[in-house]
Design a protein around this motif. Structure first.
Motif, PDB file in Angstrom:
ATOM      1  N   PRO A  53       0.300  -1.310  -0.385  1.00  0.00           N
ATOM      2  CA  PRO A  53      -0.030  -0.090  -0.167  1.00  0.00           C
ATOM      3  C   PRO A  53      -0.101   1.771  -0.296  1.00  0.00           C
ATOM      4  CG  PRO A  53      -0.944  -1.486   1.715  1.00  0.00           C
ATOM      5  CD  PRO A  53       0.344  -2.151   1.468  1.00  0.00           C
ATOM      6  N   ASP A  54       1.726   1.421   0.929  1.00  0.00           N
ATOM      7  CA  ASP A  54       2.822   2.319   0.776  1.00  0.00           C
ATOM      8  C   ASP A  54       2.923   2.594  -0.762  1.00  0.00           C
ATOM      9  OD1 ASP A  54       3.046   2.712   3.623  1.00  0.00           O
ATOM     10  OD2 ASP A  54       4.291   1.216   4.252  1.00  0.00           O
ATOM     11  N   ALA A  61      -0.276   9.601  -6.397  1.00  0.00           N
ATOM     12  CA  ALA A  61       0.476  10.881  -5.809  1.00  0.00           C
ATOM     13  C   ALA A  61       0.063  12.044  -6.954  1.00  0.00           C
ATOM     14  CB  ALA A  61       1.820  11.372  -5.291  1.00  0.00           C
ATOM     15  N   ASP A  62      -0.889  12.588  -7.002  1.00  0.00           N
ATOM     16  CA  ASP A  62      -1.250  13.938  -7.598  1.00  0.00           C
ATOM     17  C   ASP A  62      -1.952  13.405  -8.934  1.00  0.00           C
ATOM     18  OD1 ASP A  62       0.616  16.251  -6.164  1.00  0.00           O
ATOM     19  OD2 ASP A  62       1.948  14.752  -7.335  1.00  0.00           O
ATOM     20  N   ALA A  89      -5.734   4.890  -3.295  1.00  0.00           N
ATOM     21  CA  ALA A  89      -6.390   6.048  -4.051  1.00  0.00           C
ATOM     22  C   ALA A  89      -6.961   6.863  -3.328  1.00  0.00           C
ATOM     23  CB  ALA A  89      -6.950   4.942  -5.617  1.00  0.00           C
ATOM     24  N   VAL A  90      -7.822   6.954  -2.057  1.00  0.00           N
ATOM     25  CA  VAL A  90      -8.432   7.691  -1.363  1.00  0.00           C
ATOM     26  C   VAL A  90      -7.393   9.054  -0.684  1.00  0.00           C
ATOM     27  CG1 VAL A  90      -9.575   7.741   0.605  1.00  0.00           C
ATOM     28  CG2 VAL A  90     -10.760   6.667  -0.988  1.00  0.00           C
ATOM     29  N   ALA A  91      -6.425   7.716  -0.020  1.00  0.00           N
ATOM     30  CA  ALA A  91      -4.934   8.656   0.610  1.00  0.00           C
ATOM     31  C   ALA A  91      -4.544   9.189  -0.050  1.00  0.00           C
ATOM     32  CB  ALA A  91      -4.578   7.325   1.653  1.00  0.00           C
ATOM     33  N   ALA A  92      -4.208   8.715  -1.374  1.00  0.00           N
ATOM     34  CA  ALA A  92      -3.458  10.204  -1.941  1.00  0.00           C
ATOM     35  C   ALA A  92      -4.304  10.969  -2.766  1.00  0.00           C
ATOM     36  CB  ALA A  92      -3.185   8.634  -3.222  1.00  0.00           C
TER      37      ALA A  92
END
Length: 278
Positions: A53-54, A61-62, A89-92
């Motif tokens: 996940p990391d 990102a972006d 995807a949500v965290a990004a």
């Protein structure tokens, strides 16, 4: 986008490159070395895996939109992999998540992948982010679906029912149209043939284009499984394939939809096109 070194999303990247500059496209791949053909054209290539996940968060990102291809790792907790990718995807900060699902998705089905897709779609719906589920018809190698009909003159398979056999190039083109379209698609969309087909239709069309009669022979389920095992197919694989035929004949794939034709601006490739290799 994940799966960009595969056939389906590889084709989606190519169609996106027809519409947007390469520096607006990013791909997440297990092995960046297999995506040098994209990085050399200006596409952002980053390592990522559904089991990391990391790395996925860094890959995504972006990104305004993230397209997730369904996992093909039959040894893994596939729903867990999908959830991890959605969370990344949500965290990004993705504004929309798209997912390659399957026509007929639902829990009440003999075909196991449809329940996996249903669970993934439920998780998407609860993510708090706009989402699109690309419910593609069946695609793949015709030899696996039909068997050696050119040599035998026979399509000998278990009883089937109507389904859509689509071309990956068509559904990839439709995915690119959805991603770049001005009107977003919310929730599931069926990307299937205008009219479903059966193996009898394949036999009839094969007869027309080959110049010799091709017969559709229905084989009893248990007899077919026994033949597959005798030919070296592991029994779990044979029974998994049988479940697909069982789902077709119980009507899980009988619905048609004009969405694919509308997105393409033309008729999708037909079974005759597939049989001719076009």
């Amino acid at each position: 986008m994940t799966g960009a070194t595969g056939v389906l999303n590889g084709a989606t990247v190519e169609r996106l490159l027809d519409h947007v500059p390469p520096d607006r496209i990013g791909v997440s791949v297990r092995d960046p070395g297999r995506a040098t053909h994209l990085s050399e054209r200006g596409v952002r290539v980053r390592p990522g895996s559904y089991d990391d996940p990391d790395a996925l968060r860094h890959s995504f990102a972006d990104a305004q939109q993230v397209l997730l291809v369904s996992s093909s790792d039959v040894t893994a907790d596939v729903v867990g992999q999908h959830r991890a990718a959605i969370d990344a995807a949500v965290a990004a900060g993705a504004e929309r998540i798209l997912y390659t699902s399957a026509h007929g998705t639902g829990y009440d089905t003999p075909y196991p992948p449809l329940a996996i897709h249903a669970a993934t779609e439920d998780y998407l719906a609860a993510s708090g982010v706009a989402w699109t589920s690309l419910r593609n018809g069946f695609y793949g190698e015709l030899s696996q679906l039909l068997g050696p009909w050119r040599e035998t003159g026979v399509i000998a398979k278990p009883a089937d029912g109507p389904f859509s056999w689509v071309d990956r190039r068509d559904v990839a083109e439709a995915a690119a149209a959805i991603i770049t379209g001005e009107s977003p698609v919310d929730g599931p969309i069926d990307l299937v043939l205008p009219s479903p087909v059966t193996l009898a239709d394949f036999a009839s069309t094969a007869s027309e284009i080959s110049g010799f009669d091709v017969e559709r022979v229905v084989v009893d389920d248990d007899e077919w499984v026994a033949r597959e095992i005798a030919d070296g197919t592991p029994e779990p694989v044979a029974r998994f394939t049988l479940s697909m035929f069982q789902a077709t004949r119980s009507g899980h794939f009988a619905q048609s939809d004009p969405a694919l034709s509308r997105l393409l601006g033309r008729s999708p490739r037909s079974i005759a096109d597939h049989l001719l290799g076009g």
